[in-house]
Design a protein around this motif. Structure first.
Motif: not given
Ligand code: SAH
Length: 256
Positions: A13, A119, A224, A226
């Motif tokens: 993340p 994730t 985006m 969040t």
């Molecule tokens: N493959 C990624 C998701 C990609 S889609 C995963 O597994 O996390 C992108 C979305 O992921 C963003 O719009 C948000 O909703 C979420 N996201 C990714 N990193 C994040 C973070 N550090 N904090 C909060 N939401 C996050």
């Protein structure tokens, strides 16, 4: 010539400590890294490594490029944020493979691997307690690759099924109003005191965890960066704390 490979890794993340050792080893051994610009920016440049950053929404072109470089004998790493199998590059690479394999039979003998990552919804869950302690589902709210009617359909059924939920891509500049519709659907299906958590930039210095009741939630609470978590009917904040918990048991549940 060395046998080429494609390793599709998740960078977690955002916090460097949440990159798995297996993903880091793949990056350290790569000759080429491909991915969306902000994710490739997270890779430290070094001699012998070529970085190929590309824009959003060119996932199939990027995947073909990765496969072609592997055929040349390169050790290619494809990066995603979080986990590469969750709304990310692993499926894109396999779609490109499936589509192109007839014209490129050499792709069949490539070494292709997926390395999991943490994730966003699991990192967000950990940041506020254990809201996903019972059954849960993940929904991508973007209608980029599916009609919004399917988003609504799955949302309603997940809510009726009393699943906890994690929403990815909740609200973007090109989709400013749909998240309001999502909140309206949830309010039709769930009670106003149902917990909803807006977890922004989880695991980074900018992390914000905003715990709300569905009745008080507003669309501007999501963007985006969040991931939105919705509890099940038993999810609550432990009194005197800010810890969100979903009990492991729902033995008292009865269909209404
Ligand atoms: N493959 C990624 C998701 C990609 S889609 C995963 O597994 O996390 C992108 C979305 O992921 C963003 O719009 C948000 O909703 C979420 N996201 C990714 N990193 C994040 C973070 N550090 N904090 C909060 N939401 C996050």
């Amino acid at each position: 010539m060395n046998k080429g490979s494609v390793i599709i890794v998740g960078l977690g993340p955002g916090n460097e400590n949440l990159i798995t050792p297996e993903a880091q080893t793949a990056i350290d051994q790569a000759t080429d890294v491909v991915g969306y610009i902000p994710y490739v920016k997270r890779i430290a440049p070094r001699d012998g490594l070529t970085l190929h950053a590309s824009d959003n929404r060119v996932e199939i072109d990027r995947s073909i490029h990765a496969l072609e470089m592997a055929v040349e004998g390169k050790q290619v790493v494809v990066v995603s944020s979080g986990d590469p199998g969750v709304f990310a590059m692993a499926s894109a690479v396999f779609e490109a493979l499936e589509e192109g394999i007839k014209d490129h039979p050499e792709w069949a003998s490539l070494d292709i691997q997926v390395v999991p990552g943490i994730t966003a919804m699991l990192a967000a869950s950990a940041a506020c307690g254990a809201p996903l302690g019972h059954d849960f589902c993940a929904i991508n709210l973007s209608d980029n690759l599916k009609p919004f009617a399917l988003v609504e359909h799955r949302l309603r059924h997940a809510a009726r099924g009393d699943f906890a939920m994690g929403f990815y891509n909740p609200r973007s500049k090109s989709r400013p109003t749909q998240f309001g519709q999502v909140l309206d659907i949830l309010r039709e299906e769930l009670t106003p005191d149902h917990l909803i958590i807006f977890a922004r930039a989880v695991s980074t210095d900018e992390q914000v965890i905003n715990i709300q009741r569905l009745g008080d939630a507003t669309p501007d609470m999501a963007d985006m960066r969040t991931v939105v978590l919705v509890g099940n009917s038993g999810t609550h904040v432990i009194e005197g704390t800010v810890i969100v918990n979903t009990p492991r048991s729902q033995k008292d549940w009865a269909a209404s």
